[in-house]
Scaffold this active site. Sequence first.
Site, PDB file in Angstrom:
ATOM      1  N   LYS A   9      -2.908  15.835   2.396  1.00 52.11           N
ATOM      2  CA  LYS A   9      -1.664  15.516   1.672  1.00 52.11           C
ATOM      3  C   LYS A   9      -1.879  15.782   0.191  1.00 52.11           C
ATOM      4  CE  LYS A   9      -1.783  12.220  -0.595  1.00 52.11           C
ATOM      5  NZ  LYS A   9      -2.033  10.966  -1.331  1.00 52.11           N
ATOM      6  N   ASP A 135       0.770   5.848   2.811  1.00 53.15           N
ATOM      7  CA  ASP A 135       0.867   7.301   2.961  1.00 53.15           C
ATOM      8  C   ASP A 135       1.056   7.756   4.408  1.00 53.15           C
ATOM      9  OD1 ASP A 135       0.756   8.281   0.419  1.00 53.15           O
ATOM     10  OD2 ASP A 135      -1.345   8.882   0.486  1.00 53.15           O
TER      11      ASP A 135
HETATM   12  C1  LIG Z   1      -1.833   6.873  -4.242  1.00 46.77           C
HETATM   13  C2  LIG Z   1      -1.343   7.499  -2.964  1.00 46.77           C
HETATM   14  C3  LIG Z   1      -0.204   8.501  -3.298  1.00 46.77           C
HETATM   15  O1  LIG Z   1       0.211   9.227  -2.163  1.00 46.77           O
HETATM   16  O2  LIG Z   1      -2.309   8.276  -2.281  1.00 46.77           O
HETATM   17  P1  LIG Z   1      -3.948   8.270  -2.136  1.00 46.77           P
HETATM   18  O3  LIG Z   1      -4.568   8.311  -3.478  1.00 46.77           O
HETATM   19  O4  LIG Z   1      -4.351   7.051  -1.387  1.00 46.77           O
HETATM   20  O5  LIG Z   1      -4.252   9.525  -1.347  1.00 46.77           O
HETATM   21  C4  LIG Z   1      -0.722   6.428  -2.028  1.00 46.77           C
HETATM   22  O6  LIG Z   1       0.341   5.778  -2.671  1.00 46.77           O
HETATM   23  C5  LIG Z   1      -1.671   5.426  -1.477  1.00 46.77           C
HETATM   24  O7  LIG Z   1      -1.401   5.298  -0.111  1.00 46.77           O
HETATM   25  P2  LIG Z   1      -2.486   4.663   0.920  1.00 46.77           P
HETATM   26  O8  LIG Z   1      -3.837   5.257   0.658  1.00 46.77           O
HETATM   27  O9  LIG Z   1      -1.905   4.802   2.296  1.00 46.77           O
HETATM   28  O10 LIG Z   1      -2.477   3.213   0.428  1.00 46.77           O
HETATM   29  P3  LIG Z   1      -2.676   1.823   1.210  1.00 46.77           P
HETATM   30  O11 LIG Z   1      -3.881   1.941   2.082  1.00 46.77           O
HETATM   31  O12 LIG Z   1      -1.385   1.384   1.795  1.00 46.77           O
HETATM   32  O13 LIG Z   1      -2.988   0.891  -0.034  1.00 46.77           O
HETATM   33  C6  LIG Z   1      -4.237   0.816  -0.677  1.00 46.77           C
HETATM   34  C7  LIG Z   1      -4.057  -0.016  -1.933  1.00 46.77           C
HETATM   35  O14 LIG Z   1      -3.428   0.795  -2.946  1.00 46.77           O
HETATM   36  C8  LIG Z   1      -2.490   0.045  -3.691  1.00 46.77           C
HETATM   37  N1  LIG Z   1      -1.150   0.649  -3.549  1.00 46.77           N
HETATM   38  C9  LIG Z   1      -0.919   1.627  -2.628  1.00 46.77           C
HETATM   39  C10 LIG Z   1       0.325   2.216  -2.549  1.00 46.77           C
HETATM   40  C11 LIG Z   1       1.357   1.783  -3.438  1.00 46.77           C
HETATM   41  N2  LIG Z   1       2.571   2.322  -3.407  1.00 46.77           N
HETATM   42  N3  LIG Z   1       1.091   0.803  -4.340  1.00 46.77           N
HETATM   43  C12 LIG Z   1      -0.153   0.244  -4.417  1.00 46.77           C
HETATM   44  O15 LIG Z   1      -0.375  -0.623  -5.254  1.00 46.77           O
HETATM   45  C13 LIG Z   1      -2.555  -1.373  -3.173  1.00 46.77           C
HETATM   46  O16 LIG Z   1      -3.476  -2.074  -3.973  1.00 46.77           O
HETATM   47  C14 LIG Z   1      -3.132  -1.200  -1.774  1.00 46.77           C
HETATM   48  O17 LIG Z   1      -3.850  -2.336  -1.359  1.00 46.77           O
HETATM   49  N1  LIG Z   2     -10.599   8.346   9.239  1.00 49.77           N
HETATM   50  C1  LIG Z   2     -10.778   8.033   7.945  1.00 49.77           C
HETATM   51  N2  LIG Z   2     -10.823   9.002   7.014  1.00 49.77           N
HETATM   52  C2  LIG Z   2     -10.973   8.696   5.705  1.00 49.77           C
HETATM   53  N3  LIG Z   2     -11.134   7.452   5.238  1.00 49.77           N
HETATM   54  C3  LIG Z   2     -11.113   6.446   6.120  1.00 49.77           C
HETATM   55  C4  LIG Z   2     -10.932   6.693   7.502  1.00 49.77           C
HETATM   56  N4  LIG Z   2     -10.947   5.507   8.123  1.00 49.77           N
HETATM   57  C5  LIG Z   2     -11.129   4.562   7.184  1.00 49.77           C
HETATM   58  N5  LIG Z   2     -11.237   5.109   5.968  1.00 49.77           N
HETATM   59  C6  LIG Z   2     -11.397   4.382   4.691  1.00 49.77           C
HETATM   60  O1  LIG Z   2     -10.149   4.487   3.995  1.00 49.77           O
HETATM   61  C7  LIG Z   2     -10.357   4.614   2.585  1.00 49.77           C
HETATM   62  C8  LIG Z   2      -9.381   5.650   2.029  1.00 49.77           C
HETATM   63  O2  LIG Z   2      -9.750   6.891   2.487  1.00 49.77           O
HETATM   64  P1  LIG Z   2      -8.850   8.199   2.345  1.00 49.77           P
HETATM   65  O3  LIG Z   2      -7.675   8.119   3.214  1.00 49.77           O
HETATM   66  O4  LIG Z   2      -9.756   9.380   2.510  1.00 49.77           O
HETATM   67  O5  LIG Z   2      -8.424   8.077   0.825  1.00 49.77           O
HETATM   68  P2  LIG Z   2      -7.326   8.800  -0.005  1.00 49.77           P
HETATM   69  O6  LIG Z   2      -6.015   8.405   0.584  1.00 49.77           O
HETATM   70  O7  LIG Z   2      -7.517   8.328  -1.404  1.00 49.77           O
HETATM   71  O8  LIG Z   2      -7.607  10.266   0.133  1.00 49.77           O
HETATM   72  C9  LIG Z   2     -11.822   4.992   2.397  1.00 49.77           C
HETATM   73  O9  LIG Z   2     -12.429   3.968   1.656  1.00 49.77           O
HETATM   74  C10 LIG Z   2     -12.436   5.054   3.786  1.00 49.77           C
HETATM   75  O10 LIG Z   2     -13.657   4.380   3.904  1.00 49.77           O
END
Ligand SMILES: C[C@@](CO)(OP(=O)(O)O)[C@H](O)COP(=O)(O)OP(=O)(O)OC[C@H]1O[C@@H](n2ccc(N)nc2=O)[C@H](O)[C@@H]1O
Ligand SMILES: Nc1ncnc2c1ncn2[C@@H]1O[C@H](COP(=O)(O)OP(=O)(O)O)[C@@H](O)[C@H]1O
Length: 275
Positions: A9, A135
């Site tokens: 993504k 996400d």
């Molecule tokens: C920042 C983004 C942008 O697409 O992507 P990644 O960096 O993770 O790829 C997302 O909003 C991440 O989504 P995701 O990785 O699914 O987040 P979650 O597991 O639901 O949340 C992890 C933590 O991030 C924070 N969180 C996440 C999403 C959001 N809109 N507000 C937040 O404050 C919260 O502290 C939450 O406990």
């Molecule tokens: N199948 C998986 N792939 C990636 N990360 C995972 C998975 N299962 C659990 N996790 C945990 O989820 C957290 C977020 O991982 P990831 O989805 O790769 O992050 P991001 O959304 O920032 O790219 C990591 O700390 C990882 O240990």
Amino acid sequence: MIVERAPAKINLALHVRHRRPDGYHAIETLFAFARDGDAVSVELAAASSFTITGPFAAALSTLDNLVLAAIEAFASAFGTPGPLAIGLDKNLPVASGIGGGSADAAAVLRALARLTQVSPDDPRLAACAVELGADVPACLLGRAALGTGRGEQLAPLDGLAGTPLLLVNPRVAVSTAAVFARWDGEDRGPIAEGGLLDRALSGRNDLEAPARAIAPVIGDVLAVLGSTGAPLLTRMSGSGATCFALYRDATERAHAAAAIRASHPDWWCLESALA
Ligand SMILES: C[C@@](CO)(OP(=O)(O)O)[C@H](O)COP(=O)(O)OP(=O)(O)OC[C@H]1O[C@@H](n2ccc(N)nc2=O)[C@H](O)[C@@H]1O
Ligand SMILES: Nc1ncnc2c1ncn2[C@@H]1O[C@H](COP(=O)(O)OP(=O)(O)O)[C@@H](O)[C@H]1O
């Protein structure tokens, strides 16, 4: 055996608007997907098993994994399909802003739906995705979209399919929660209207500054991407540390990739295209 792709993504823009009472942040984001990523395989078996292969397998646990959380969520909603042999081919760096874990969870939901003849449009599948992470709904949709709310309210968008893409990660894991916690609280405004590239170009990633405070090497990645070739757009994705560049053609992308691999052989670098 059912195989589902779990594409990376990319947040072409990510605007953070405010912190909500539930602790999550209201965001506006332009989601897009790469043509490449992880892959998940699922089949009914005599006994349950979960095997992780691929270049980033060692970074993950087979006991605490979003793949298992997705199986559990699916079983709660639809009943258990029976013992499953699950495979995860982990090609995407972990905790890197390109949603690898979310993509894997969404791929599991899609695979189990196919296995059990659940419609991919069943609203209970979408409810599982919401429960699994902010996400995961976007990854279940799997196409470019404007995301609002916590990222789960999705309006599909067209416009950049096939655009050459380069993803670069300095091999530093960054915690999404830690980056959101460092956001400065300032709402810098919504994403503009218009075509997808114009919207992305006029947009920002509001998590770049907090992510750079945690992992300063992100600044180096952006500087190298921006000064190599003539990208249409360079930006950090999600909460980092992966950054991306979009190019006019595959030759420009290949030149940039070759230059970056030569100057930073320790960085992860993936040549792909937008889906
Ligand atoms: C920042 C983004 C942008 O697409 O992507 P990644 O960096 O993770 O790829 C997302 O909003 C991440 O989504 P995701 O990785 O699914 O987040 P979650 O597991 O639901 O949340 C992890 C933590 O991030 C924070 N969180 C996440 C999403 C959001 N809109 N507000 C937040 O404050 C919260 O502290 C939450 O406990
Ligand atoms: N199948 C998986 N792939 C990636 N990360 C995972 C998975 N299962 C659990 N996790 C945990 O989820 C957290 C977020 O991982 P990831 O989805 O790769 O992050 P991001 O959304 O920032 O790219 C990591 O700390 C990882 O240990």
